[in-house]
Design a protein around this motif. Sequence first.
Motif, short mmCIF file in Angstrom:
data_model
loop_
_atom_site.label_atom_id
_atom_site.label_comp_id
_atom_site.label_asym_id
_atom_site.label_seq_id
_atom_site.Cartn_x
_atom_site.Cartn_y
_atom_site.Cartn_z
N UNK A 57 0.83 -1.21 0.00
CA UNK A 57 0.00 0.00 0.00
C UNK A 57 0.86 1.26 0.00
N UNK A 58 0.38 2.29 -0.68
CA UNK A 58 1.07 3.58 -0.68
C UNK A 58 0.54 4.53 0.38
N UNK A 59 -0.39 4.05 1.22
CA UNK A 59 -0.98 4.92 2.24
C UNK A 59 0.00 5.16 3.38
N UNK A 60 0.31 6.43 3.63
CA UNK A 60 1.32 6.78 4.64
C UNK A 60 0.91 6.34 6.04
N UNK A 61 -0.36 6.49 6.39
CA UNK A 61 -0.81 6.14 7.74
C UNK A 61 -0.67 4.64 7.99
N UNK A 62 -0.92 3.84 6.96
CA UNK A 62 -0.78 2.39 7.09
C UNK A 62 0.69 2.01 7.26
N UNK A 63 1.55 2.64 6.50
CA UNK A 63 2.99 2.38 6.61
C UNK A 63 3.50 2.79 7.99
N UNK A 64 3.02 3.91 8.48
CA UNK A 64 3.40 4.38 9.81
C UNK A 64 2.91 3.41 10.88
N UNK A 65 1.66 3.00 10.78
CA UNK A 65 1.05 2.15 11.80
C UNK A 65 1.74 0.80 11.93
N UNK A 66 2.21 0.26 10.81
CA UNK A 66 2.80 -1.09 10.85
C UNK A 66 4.05 -1.14 11.73
N UNK A 67 4.69 0.00 11.94
CA UNK A 67 5.89 0.03 12.78
C UNK A 67 5.58 -0.18 14.25
N UNK A 68 4.31 -0.07 14.62
CA UNK A 68 3.93 -0.13 16.03
C UNK A 68 3.18 -1.40 16.41
N UNK A 69 3.10 -2.34 15.46
CA UNK A 69 2.35 -3.57 15.73
C UNK A 69 2.88 -4.28 16.97
N UNK A 70 4.19 -4.29 17.13
CA UNK A 70 4.80 -5.00 18.27
C UNK A 70 5.67 -4.06 19.11
N UNK A 71 5.45 -2.76 18.99
CA UNK A 71 6.31 -1.80 19.67
C UNK A 71 5.49 -0.84 20.53
N UNK A 72 6.02 -0.49 21.68
CA UNK A 72 5.45 0.54 22.55
C UNK A 72 4.10 0.14 23.10
#
Length: 370
Positions: free
Chosen positions: A227-242
């Motif tokens: 996907x080219x959606x920025x919010x989706x790309x951003x969100x995936x970084x937090x699946x297992x973080x914080x």
Amino acid sequence: MEVYLVGGAVRDKLLKLPVHERDWVVVGARSEELLDQGFQQVGKDFPVFLHPDTHEEYALARKERKSGRGHTEFTVYASPEVTLEQDLARRDLTINAIAESENGTLIDPYKGVQDLEARKLRHVSEAFTEDPLRVLRVARFAARFAHFGFTVASETQQLLQQMSDSEELSHLVPERVWKEWEKALLSETPTAFLELLKSIDALPQVLPGITATDRQLQRLHRTSAFSGEAALRFACLFVEQKTPDDIKQFCRRLAIPNHYRDAATLARNNEHFITQAKLPEAESLSATLKQIDYWRRPEKLEQLLQLRAAEFSQSEQKTTIDKQHQKLRLAGEKASALSSQALQKQGFTGKALGNALREQREKILAEALV
């Protein structure tokens, strides 16, 4: 007075990319001359003007000198005596320091065309170190042009490391950090942005809490390909973080818009749903839908499905996951259509009504997911 097309427009034209905006530099002129021609000055003390018809930016040739810490503390000197070469010398990368005259002649004193052909991101001069934001700009260009084979020149990599070691990056305005990162998230290869910052030990200064582990980068790579959606790309970084609270604090610190924060929180709260190939049982699924407020905000489920689809987009299970999602979308729509009014007519009220609604929704989900 001479006018030259400069910067990204020339670079992208040479790379045969679409040119979305054009910037111009004016040599041998004073502000009064442009104002007399109907140009509108942008800002009070900055020699940049908007063309009366095209509204494109025309800047007087200028030199800059650092006068303080961070990205904004500069003294600007614009004068008819400032040459085109001097103006180009203050730019960040050689590929951005190419000018084109009105008759199409290229003026390239810093060998930007050569670096375009060699696919190198190279700083123009030692003045590069005066602006710490340029570290993020190089990382962003690395993300934008990685798929063309661009890499950072070794001497520029060393300079970036020195700038990171000086901790000058910690003085950057958070909003500017986010602006560069968001552009990188929209680029072809967002992982390159984080990889470069990690390689020079800059992440703790500019994106504290983002560690860019191999696992995170792999997930970002998969999601970016999906996907080219920025919010989706951003969100995936937090699946297992914080934790959700950490995400809120992180986003507040960098002034990241709320829809990015909400997408990241949604991903973090539903790690198991996103990362497991088997869908949960109807009861658990119903609880997940309630937790994400699906019955009022069905778009939240679609976000989760997109994250989950990206997770398995490059695996042998992709076809199975796609079929699961088709069933789940239909099941959700059917369960949403269940009317509480119809249950009230059957005599259900209060807590009994809520239980009956939940049970019937679970039944619909269970039947649809068989």
